[in-house]
Design a protein around this motif. Structure first.
Motif, PDB file in Angstrom:
ATOM      1  N   UNK A  10     -14.905  -9.037   7.568  1.00  0.00           N
ATOM      2  CA  UNK A  10     -14.932  -8.421   6.239  1.00  0.00           C
ATOM      3  C   UNK A  10     -14.519  -6.959   6.305  1.00  0.00           C
ATOM      4  N   UNK A  11     -14.963  -6.275   7.340  1.00  0.00           N
ATOM      5  CA  UNK A  11     -14.616  -4.861   7.489  1.00  0.00           C
ATOM      6  C   UNK A  11     -13.116  -4.713   7.746  1.00  0.00           C
ATOM      7  N   UNK A  12     -12.541  -5.567   8.593  1.00  0.00           N
ATOM      8  CA  UNK A  12     -11.099  -5.515   8.859  1.00  0.00           C
ATOM      9  C   UNK A  12     -10.302  -5.854   7.600  1.00  0.00           C
ATOM     10  N   UNK A  13     -10.821  -6.791   6.814  1.00  0.00           N
ATOM     11  CA  UNK A  13     -10.171  -7.158   5.556  1.00  0.00           C
ATOM     12  C   UNK A  13     -10.093  -5.958   4.615  1.00  0.00           C
ATOM     13  N   UNK A  14     -11.169  -5.179   4.553  1.00  0.00           N
ATOM     14  CA  UNK A  14     -11.202  -3.983   3.714  1.00  0.00           C
ATOM     15  C   UNK A  14     -10.192  -2.950   4.208  1.00  0.00           C
ATOM     16  N   UNK A  15     -10.142  -2.730   5.533  1.00  0.00           N
ATOM     17  CA  UNK A  15      -9.189  -1.781   6.109  1.00  0.00           C
ATOM     18  C   UNK A  15      -7.750  -2.185   5.767  1.00  0.00           C
ATOM     19  N   UNK A  16      -7.426  -3.454   5.936  1.00  0.00           N
ATOM     20  CA  UNK A  16      -6.071  -3.941   5.670  1.00  0.00           C
ATOM     21  C   UNK A  16      -5.713  -3.829   4.195  1.00  0.00           C
ATOM     22  N   UNK A  17      -6.681  -4.154   3.343  1.00  0.00           N
ATOM     23  CA  UNK A  17      -6.440  -4.097   1.908  1.00  0.00           C
ATOM     24  C   UNK A  17      -6.167  -2.667   1.456  1.00  0.00           C
ATOM     25  N   UNK A  18      -6.963  -1.731   1.961  1.00  0.00           N
ATOM     26  CA  UNK A  18      -6.802  -0.330   1.586  1.00  0.00           C
ATOM     27  C   UNK A  18      -5.446   0.197   2.034  1.00  0.00           C
ATOM     28  N   UNK A  19      -5.052  -0.146   3.250  1.00  0.00           N
ATOM     29  CA  UNK A  19      -3.762   0.305   3.776  1.00  0.00           C
ATOM     30  C   UNK A  19      -2.606  -0.252   2.939  1.00  0.00           C
ATOM     31  N   UNK A  20      -2.698  -1.531   2.567  1.00  0.00           N
ATOM     32  CA  UNK A  20      -1.626  -2.160   1.802  1.00  0.00           C
ATOM     33  C   UNK A  20      -1.507  -1.556   0.403  1.00  0.00           C
ATOM     34  N   UNK A  21      -2.647  -1.323  -0.248  1.00  0.00           N
ATOM     35  CA  UNK A  21      -2.622  -0.754  -1.592  1.00  0.00           C
ATOM     36  C   UNK A  21      -2.051   0.656  -1.587  1.00  0.00           C
ATOM     37  N   UNK A  22      -2.409   1.444  -0.581  1.00  0.00           N
ATOM     38  CA  UNK A  22      -1.917   2.813  -0.507  1.00  0.00           C
ATOM     39  C   UNK A  22      -0.413   2.860  -0.268  1.00  0.00           C
ATOM     40  N   UNK A  23       0.108   1.913   0.504  1.00  0.00           N
ATOM     41  CA  UNK A  23       1.531   1.908   0.841  1.00  0.00           C
ATOM     42  C   UNK A  23       2.411   1.504  -0.334  1.00  0.00           C
ATOM     43  N   UNK A  24       1.917   0.596  -1.185  1.00  0.00           N
ATOM     44  CA  UNK A  24       2.797   0.001  -2.191  1.00  0.00           C
ATOM     45  C   UNK A  24       2.762   0.699  -3.550  1.00  0.00           C
ATOM     46  N   UNK A  25       2.042   1.804  -3.680  1.00  0.00           N
ATOM     47  CA  UNK A  25       1.959   2.505  -4.963  1.00  0.00           C
ATOM     48  C   UNK A  25       3.200   3.367  -5.190  1.00  0.00           C
ATOM     49  N   UNK A  26       3.804   3.241  -6.399  1.00  0.00           N
ATOM     50  CA  UNK A  26       4.984   4.058  -6.698  1.00  0.00           C
ATOM     51  C   UNK A  26       4.759   5.012  -7.867  1.00  0.00           C
ATOM     52  N   UNK A  27       3.645   4.860  -8.585  1.00  0.00           N
ATOM     53  CA  UNK A  27       3.357   5.724  -9.724  1.00  0.00           C
ATOM     54  C   UNK A  27       1.858   5.809  -9.916  1.00  0.00           C
ATOM     55  N   UNK A  28       1.388   6.941 -10.443  1.00  0.00           N
ATOM     56  CA  UNK A  28      -0.035   7.143 -10.712  1.00  0.00           C
ATOM     57  C   UNK A  28      -0.236   7.401 -12.197  1.00  0.00           C
TER      58      UNK A  28
END
Length: 391
Positions: free
Chosen positions: A33-51
Motif C-alpha cells: 500500500x505504501x509503494x502504491x501511494x509513492x507510485x501514484x504520487x509520482x505519476x500524478x506529479x509528472x502528468x500535470x500540464x496546468x494548474x
C-alpha cells in the motif's frame, strides 16, 4: 535569548511530533500500500500540464485522462474508455415539474472558477501530498467497518422500503452548511446513497478532517464494490470526464437562517446500454464522471434495490458528537433545517418519479432528528434532518 531558545525547542518538538505522527500513520499501511501511494504520487506529479486554483484555495492539477487513478483498477487495465464518453440516453422527465422554492440557489459547475477548465483530454485532480494519500487510505479502510456501528456511528435518513422495487438511479437537491466544530477523526455527511447487496454508491457534501486535514465543507463521492471501497478520485474505480473541478471542491460558507439557502443538486443515473453509473451535478445534470459497471461483481452490476437520503456522522467513543445537517435540532423550517428536497427515483422503465412509500430511520433521536414531509408544493418530496450531536 532565553525566549529565542524556548521558541527553537518548541519548533523542533513540533516537527518531531508531526514526523512521529506521519510515521505512525505509515506503519498502519502494508508495504504494498505504501509503494502504491509513492507510485501514484509520482505519476500524478509528472502528468500535470496546468494548474487551476479555486476562490477557496483548492488547487487542481490537469492530468491526462488516461493517467487518472481510476485506471489502476485491475478490471480497467484494458479499458476502452475516452474523455468524450457520455450517457447513451437520459431518463424520461417527470410529468409534473416543480417550480423551485423561493430564496434558494444551486451550486453550478462554474461556481468560483470563472470558466477555468482543463484542456481537451485532461481532467482535474485536487493536488495532494503523501500525507493526504495516507490519510485517505486509512480513513477508507476504517469507514466500512464503522457503518451501522452504534454508538459511534449515527444516521438520520429517509429510505425506500419496498424490497420488490429496483432503481436505475435517484436524485435530490441537498442543502449544505459550514460546520466548524467537526474535529479529529469525526466526520459529518449529507448525502444520497444507492445500494444493492454489498455494493454502494454515495454522493453529497461533508466535513471530514480525517481525509482533508481541515474542516471545510466539500463535495464528495464514495463507492463500495464488494470488498473494494474508495472516496473521491484518488484511488481506482471512478472515471472522471468533466474538465472543470467539482469533486472535493470547497463549498461556499453558509449558515442556517441566512438567505438564500444554498443547495447541491445531485443525480446518479445508470446508463441502460453500458450499465455505467453516472454522477451528475447541477440543475442541468452535468456529467462529472462514472463508475463502470465492470467494477461491480454483484449488486450494482444490476439495478439498485435501496436508496436513502439524509445525514450520517461518526465520532470516537467518549467524544462530543459532531453536528449533523445545519447543526440544529429541527425547527420545522427549511430556512434553518438541513433538507433534501425533490427526492426522486429513476424506475426500471427509466422514468424519473417522486420517491414513494418511504420510511424514516434515526439511530439516536435524542441528538439527531429526521422528518419525512412527503410531497410539499415547490419542494417536491421533502425530508429534513439534523442535530447538534451527543454532548
Amino acid at each position: 535569548m532565553r525566549m529565542r531558545g524556548v521558541l527553537i525547542i518548541a519548533i523542533v518538538l513540533c516537527k518531531l511530533l508531526c514526523y512521529c505522527e506521519s510515521q505512525e500513520q505509515s506503519a498502519k499501511l502494508s508495504r504494498d500500500e505504501f509503494l502504491e501511494i509513492e507510485n501514484q504520487l509520482e505519476r500524478l506529479n509528472k502528468s500535470s500540464i496546468k494548474t487551476i486554483k479555486t476562490q477557496h484555495g483548492d488547487i487542481y492539477d490537469c492530468i491526462d485522462f488516461y493517467e487518472q487513478p481510476a485506471f489502476d483498477h485491475p478490471l480497467l487495465k484494458n479499458h476502452k474508455y475516452d474523455f468524450q464518453m457520455r450517457p447513451s440516453s437520459h431518463p424520461n422527465p417527470m410529468v409534473r415539474e416543480n417550480k423551485p422554492p423561493k430564496n434558494v440557489k444551486q451550486v453550478s459547475i462554474n461556481n468560483g472558477l470563472k470558466g477555468e477548465k482543463c484542456p481537451t483530454g485532461f481532467i482535474p485532480i485536487r493536488r495532494i501530498t503523501k500525507e493526504d494519500l495516507i490519510r485517505a487510505k486509512l480513513f477508507t479502510k476504517s469507514y466500512t467497518s464503522r457503518i451501522n456501528s452504534p454508538p459511534t456511528f449515527h444516521h438520520a435518513l429517509v429510505y425506500t422500503s419496498d424490497p420488490t422495487k429496483k432503481y436505475n438511479g435517484g436524485g435530490t437537491f441537498a442543502s449544505f452548511y459550514t460546520l466548524y466544530n467537526v474535529t479529529g477523526s469525526q466526520y459529518t455527511f449529507g448525502r444520497i446513497k444507492l445500494q444493492n447487496g454489498l455494493d454502494i454508491i454515495q454522493a453529497g457534501w461533508g466535513v471530514n478532517p480525517s481525509v482533508y486535514g481541515d474542516n471545510k465543507t466539500r463535495i464528495f463521492i464514495y463507492f463500495q464494490a464488494g470488498e473494494l471501497s474508495c472516496f473521491n478520485t484518488v484511488c481506482p474505480g471512478f472515471i472522471l470526464v468533466d474538465p472543470q473541478p467539482m469533486i472535493e471542491m470547497t463549498l461556499r460558507e453558509t449558515h442556517p437562517g441566512n438567505l438564500p439557502t444554498w443547495e447541491l443538486p445531485i443525480n446518479i443515473y445508470r446508463d441502460p446500454t453500458t450499465g455505467n453509473w453516472w454522477f451528475q451535478l447541477g440543475e442541468n445534470y452535468d456529467n462529472i464522471g462514472y463508475w463502470p459497471s465492470s467494477i461491480f461483481s454483484g449488486g450494482l452490476k444490476d439495478l439498485a434495490t435501496y436508496i436513502d437520503w439524509g445525514g450520517e456522522t461518526y465520532s470516537p467513543l467518549g467524544q462530543i458528537g459532531p453536528p449533523m445537517g445545519s447543526g440544529l435540532l429541527l425547527k420545522q423550517d427549511t430556512r434553518y433545517d438541513a433538507y433534501c428536497r425533490a427526492l426522486t427515483i429513476i424506475n426500471e422503465a427509466h422514468i424519473r418519479e417522486d420517491a414513494k412509500n418511504t420510511k424514516i430511520s434515526s439511530i439516536d433521536i435524542d441528538f439527531y432528528l429526521v422528518k419525512d414531509w412527503g410531497f410539499r408544493r415547490n419542494f417536491g418530496h421533502l425530508m429534513t434532518y439534523g442535530g447538534s450531536g451527543p454532548r
